[in-house]
Design a protein around this motif. Structure first.
Motif, mmCIF file in Angstrom:
data_model
loop_
_atom_site.group_PDB
_atom_site.id
_atom_site.type_symbol
_atom_site.label_atom_id
_atom_site.label_comp_id
_atom_site.label_asym_id
_atom_site.label_seq_id
_atom_site.Cartn_x
_atom_site.Cartn_y
_atom_site.Cartn_z
ATOM 1 N N LYS A 168 0.827 -1.209 0.000
ATOM 2 C CA LYS A 168 0.000 0.000 0.000
ATOM 3 C C LYS A 168 0.859 1.256 0.000
ATOM 4 C CE LYS A 168 -4.226 -1.736 2.179
ATOM 5 N NZ LYS A 168 -5.124 -1.627 3.381
ATOM 6 N N ALA A 169 1.911 1.250 0.830
ATOM 7 C CA ALA A 169 2.783 2.420 0.906
ATOM 8 C C ALA A 169 3.471 2.671 -0.424
ATOM 9 C CB ALA A 169 3.819 2.222 2.015
ATOM 10 N N ALA A 170 3.858 1.593 -1.107
ATOM 11 C CA ALA A 170 4.513 1.737 -2.407
ATOM 12 C C ALA A 170 3.542 2.280 -3.446
ATOM 13 C CB ALA A 170 5.073 0.384 -2.854
ATOM 14 N N ARG A 171 2.326 1.729 -3.491
ATOM 15 C CA ARG A 171 1.328 2.171 -4.467
ATOM 16 C C ARG A 171 0.951 3.636 -4.266
ATOM 17 N NH1 ARG A 171 -2.844 -3.031 -4.506
ATOM 18 N NH2 ARG A 171 -1.532 -4.385 -5.814
ATOM 19 N N ALA A 172 0.868 4.051 -2.998
ATOM 20 C CA ALA A 172 0.504 5.442 -2.700
ATOM 21 C C ALA A 172 1.518 6.415 -3.281
ATOM 22 C CB ALA A 172 0.387 5.634 -1.189
ATOM 23 N N ARG A 173 2.725 5.932 -3.514
ATOM 24 C CA ARG A 173 3.783 6.782 -4.054
ATOM 25 C C ARG A 173 4.036 6.511 -5.525
ATOM 26 N NH1 ARG A 173 4.091 5.798 1.051
ATOM 27 N NH2 ARG A 173 4.991 7.270 2.564
ATOM 28 N N MET A 224 5.013 3.728 -6.865
ATOM 29 C CA MET A 224 6.230 2.933 -7.033
ATOM 30 C C MET A 224 5.926 1.442 -6.941
ATOM 31 S SD MET A 224 8.917 4.892 -4.500
ATOM 32 C CE MET A 224 9.332 6.610 -4.660
ATOM 33 N N THR A 225 6.850 0.634 -7.435
ATOM 34 C CA THR A 225 6.793 -0.793 -7.158
ATOM 35 C C THR A 225 7.334 -1.016 -5.744
ATOM 36 O OG1 THR A 225 9.048 -1.236 -7.927
ATOM 37 C CG2 THR A 225 7.293 -1.297 -9.586
ATOM 38 N N VAL A 226 7.081 -2.183 -5.189
ATOM 39 C CA VAL A 226 7.602 -2.499 -3.861
ATOM 40 C C VAL A 226 9.122 -2.403 -3.866
ATOM 41 C CG1 VAL A 226 7.887 -4.317 -2.141
ATOM 42 C CG2 VAL A 226 5.650 -3.946 -3.190
ATOM 43 N N GLU A 227 9.735 -2.914 -4.932
ATOM 44 C CA GLU A 227 11.201 -2.896 -5.009
ATOM 45 C C GLU A 227 11.742 -1.466 -5.000
ATOM 46 O OE1 GLU A 227 9.208 -4.649 -6.849
ATOM 47 O OE2 GLU A 227 9.803 -6.762 -6.673
ATOM 48 N N GLU A 228 11.089 -0.590 -5.792
ATOM 49 C CA GLU A 228 11.538 0.807 -5.860
ATOM 50 C C GLU A 228 11.354 1.510 -4.521
ATOM 51 O OE1 GLU A 228 10.474 1.714 -10.574
ATOM 52 O OE2 GLU A 228 8.986 2.072 -8.990
ATOM 53 N N TYR A 229 10.213 1.277 -3.905
ATOM 54 C CA TYR A 229 9.937 1.943 -2.628
ATOM 55 C C TYR A 229 10.894 1.479 -1.537
ATOM 56 C CZ TYR A 229 7.413 3.408 1.565
ATOM 57 O OH TYR A 229 7.082 3.959 2.779
ATOM 58 N N ALA A 230 11.158 0.181 -1.489
ATOM 59 C CA ALA A 230 12.036 -0.354 -0.439
ATOM 60 C C ALA A 230 13.416 0.277 -0.491
ATOM 61 C CB ALA A 230 12.142 -1.870 -0.556
ATOM 62 N N ASP A 234 11.014 -10.352 15.398
ATOM 63 C CA ASP A 234 11.543 -11.713 15.430
ATOM 64 C C ASP A 234 11.341 -12.467 14.114
ATOM 65 O OD1 ASP A 234 10.584 -12.129 18.853
ATOM 66 O OD2 ASP A 234 12.480 -11.470 18.019
ATOM 67 N N GLU A 235 10.988 -11.739 13.041
ATOM 68 C CA GLU A 235 10.887 -12.382 11.741
ATOM 69 C C GLU A 235 12.058 -11.929 10.884
ATOM 70 O OE1 GLU A 235 8.828 -14.567 10.680
ATOM 71 O OE2 GLU A 235 7.476 -14.601 12.388
ATOM 72 N N LYS A 236 12.701 -12.853 10.225
ATOM 73 C CA LYS A 236 13.769 -12.416 9.342
ATOM 74 C C LYS A 236 13.180 -11.978 8.008
ATOM 75 C CE LYS A 236 15.065 -16.815 7.151
ATOM 76 N NZ LYS A 236 16.149 -17.776 6.949
ATOM 77 N N PRO A 237 13.744 -10.980 7.378
ATOM 78 C CA PRO A 237 13.228 -10.522 6.101
ATOM 79 C C PRO A 237 13.311 -11.634 5.067
ATOM 80 C CG PRO A 237 14.777 -8.951 7.007
ATOM 81 C CD PRO A 237 14.889 -10.199 7.816
ATOM 82 N N LYS A 238 12.237 -11.879 4.355
ATOM 83 C CA LYS A 238 12.249 -12.916 3.329
ATOM 84 C C LYS A 238 12.084 -12.314 1.930
ATOM 85 C CE LYS A 238 10.833 -16.627 6.353
ATOM 86 N NZ LYS A 238 9.991 -17.808 6.561
ATOM 87 N N SER A 239 12.215 -11.016 1.869
ATOM 88 C CA SER A 239 12.098 -10.353 0.582
ATOM 89 C C SER A 239 13.319 -10.667 -0.262
ATOM 90 C CB SER A 239 12.000 -8.842 0.792
ATOM 91 O OG SER A 239 12.093 -8.184 -0.447
ATOM 92 N N GLU A 240 13.102 -10.793 -1.561
ATOM 93 C CA GLU A 240 14.204 -11.077 -2.469
ATOM 94 C C GLU A 240 14.761 -9.781 -3.060
ATOM 95 O OE1 GLU A 240 12.638 -13.799 -5.294
ATOM 96 O OE2 GLU A 240 12.379 -15.417 -3.848
ATOM 97 N N LEU A 241 14.447 -8.657 -2.398
ATOM 98 C CA LEU A 241 14.889 -7.373 -2.925
ATOM 99 C C LEU A 241 16.402 -7.193 -2.790
ATOM 100 C CD1 LEU A 241 12.130 -5.082 -1.384
ATOM 101 C CD2 LEU A 241 12.181 -6.107 -3.667
ATOM 102 N N LEU A 242 17.004 -7.911 -1.881
ATOM 103 C CA LEU A 242 18.406 -7.670 -1.592
ATOM 104 C C LEU A 242 19.094 -8.988 -1.255
ATOM 105 C CD1 LEU A 242 19.769 -4.829 0.645
ATOM 106 C CD2 LEU A 242 20.354 -7.187 1.177
ATOM 107 N N ASP A 243 20.233 -9.210 -1.848
ATOM 108 C CA ASP A 243 21.007 -10.427 -1.611
ATOM 109 C C ASP A 243 22.250 -10.057 -0.810
ATOM 110 O OD1 ASP A 243 22.436 -12.744 -1.629
ATOM 111 O OD2 ASP A 243 22.684 -12.871 -3.806
#
Length: 365
Positions: free
Chosen positions: A18-23, A25-31, A46-55
């Protein structure tokens, strides 16, 4: 994409989208526009990030699946002696302690590690004690303290059973007697007095009695790193002090030597756990300006460096100093066994999440 099977993760993912769309942007661009602290709002506790935006391997860091909270001993000599002890041979440990002489910090670390092994199996220790070794008496005292804490477990007090409390105090009483015997066997050695600080906390010494033990310790080594770590815990609000007493102790220690500046960063974490903002304080930032150079130089191979790197990495991320945090994570490698990470339900996840935020905020791979 973030896994949606967990409700917390689902809500976090929806909020991010939602935050990305409001701007526009794609999720990747916003992040990519977010600071580490801003991104953390979209990562459930306590959750590790599981996004594939960054290796993170782009930064030379090991993959998340390789991270482990298993105990790690960075000092190869100590690791070898402990491994030999666990195989039933106490003599490499005896040789190591004899060779360390008055390197009190390293001696205390070696005794702690051998004591942990003795708590698991005291058969080799019994043979060592039978040889009449004073060093064996020092390890025996530490081993009994470690055994007492094993019985108590790492649970918070309300989750420790009456039976566990009874065993804890019973073994600590034996540990106190063994520690006093060790102080008599090696009267110039601060190591058993460091062990006595752990006994004092467990047996609930009042402030004055604790200060009496502390005086004996500093009379033998005023800059003893591991004794300062133990004392900081005593002066925490969760034990027998307060935030004010804890920070006063840390400030006094940090003024003595660079190797003690890490106590201020530890104190910041203890305060944060209790809901008191401290990571971004001027006190913590000043301490980091001492700790980070110390870790890169004189303290690189100090036995406390592994712990200090973990606290420094966390504090650096909190203060937006992400390039420096990445360097600490490079040194930590796959090891998420420091006390800092254990405050989380999953040390590995907390380690990986913090490391992810460090890379996300870094200016270069």
């Amino acid at each position: 994409m973030l896994s949606l099977f967990n409700s917390k993760r689902r809500k976090a993912a929806v909020a991010l989208v939602k935050a990305a769309r409001a701007r526009g942007m794609t999720v990747e661009e916003y992040a990519k526009t977010l600071s580490p602290a801003e991104l953390a709002r979209f990562v459930p506790q306590d959750e590790k990030p599981k996004s594939e935006l960054l290796d993170v391997t782009r930064w030379g860091l090991p993959a998340g699946k390789e991270v482990s909270a298993a105990p790690f001993i960075a000092d190869a000599r100590v690791a070898e002696a402990v491994a030999a002890y666990r195989d039933g041979d106490w003599q490499p440990g005896a040789t190591l302690l004899a060779g360390l002489g008055t390197d009190w910090d390293r001696r205390a670390f070696a005794v702690q590690q051998l004591g942990d092994a003795a708590a698991d199996d005291d058969a080799p220790l019994k043979e060592w004690l039978a040889s009449g070794s004073a060093d064996a008496a020092v390890v025996n005292a530490q081993g009994l303290v470690a055994l007492a804490w094993q019985i108590r477990t790492k649970q918070t007090p309300e989750h420790v059973s009456q039976e566990q409390w009874a065993g804890f105090f019973r073994v600590l009483e034996d540990a106190e007697a063994a520690t006093r015997a060790a102080t008599e066997a090696v009267p110039e050695d601060p190591t058993p007095w460091c062990t006595m600080l752990m006994v004092a906390r467990g047996r609930q010494y009042d402030n004055e009695d604790f200060r009496t033990v502390w005086a004996e310790l500093v009379a033998r080594d005023p800059l003893h790193r591991f004794a300062h770590d133990q004392a900081l815990q005593y002066w925490c609000a969760k034990w027998f002090g307060s935030h004010e007493q804890m920070f006063a102790f840390a400030d006094e220690a940090a003024a003595k030597a660079p190797k003690l500046a890490g106590l201020t960063v530890q104190a910041a974490h203890e305060a944060e756990v209790k809901g008191v903002e401290a990571w971004k304080s001027e006190r913590t930032q000043r301490a980091l300006d001492v700790v980070v150079p110390w870790l890169a130089g004189e303290g690189r191979d100090h036995p406390a460096s592994h712990r200090d790197r973990a606290y420094a990495a966390k504090a650096l991320v909190e203060n937006g100093r992400c390039d420096e945090a990445v360097e600490q994570f490079k040194a930590l490698g796959t090891h998420a066994d420091a006390l800092l990470w254990a405050y989380s339900a999953s040390p590995e996840r907390e380690f990986v999440k913090t490391r992810y935020l460090a890379c996300h905020g870094a200016t270069r791979p």
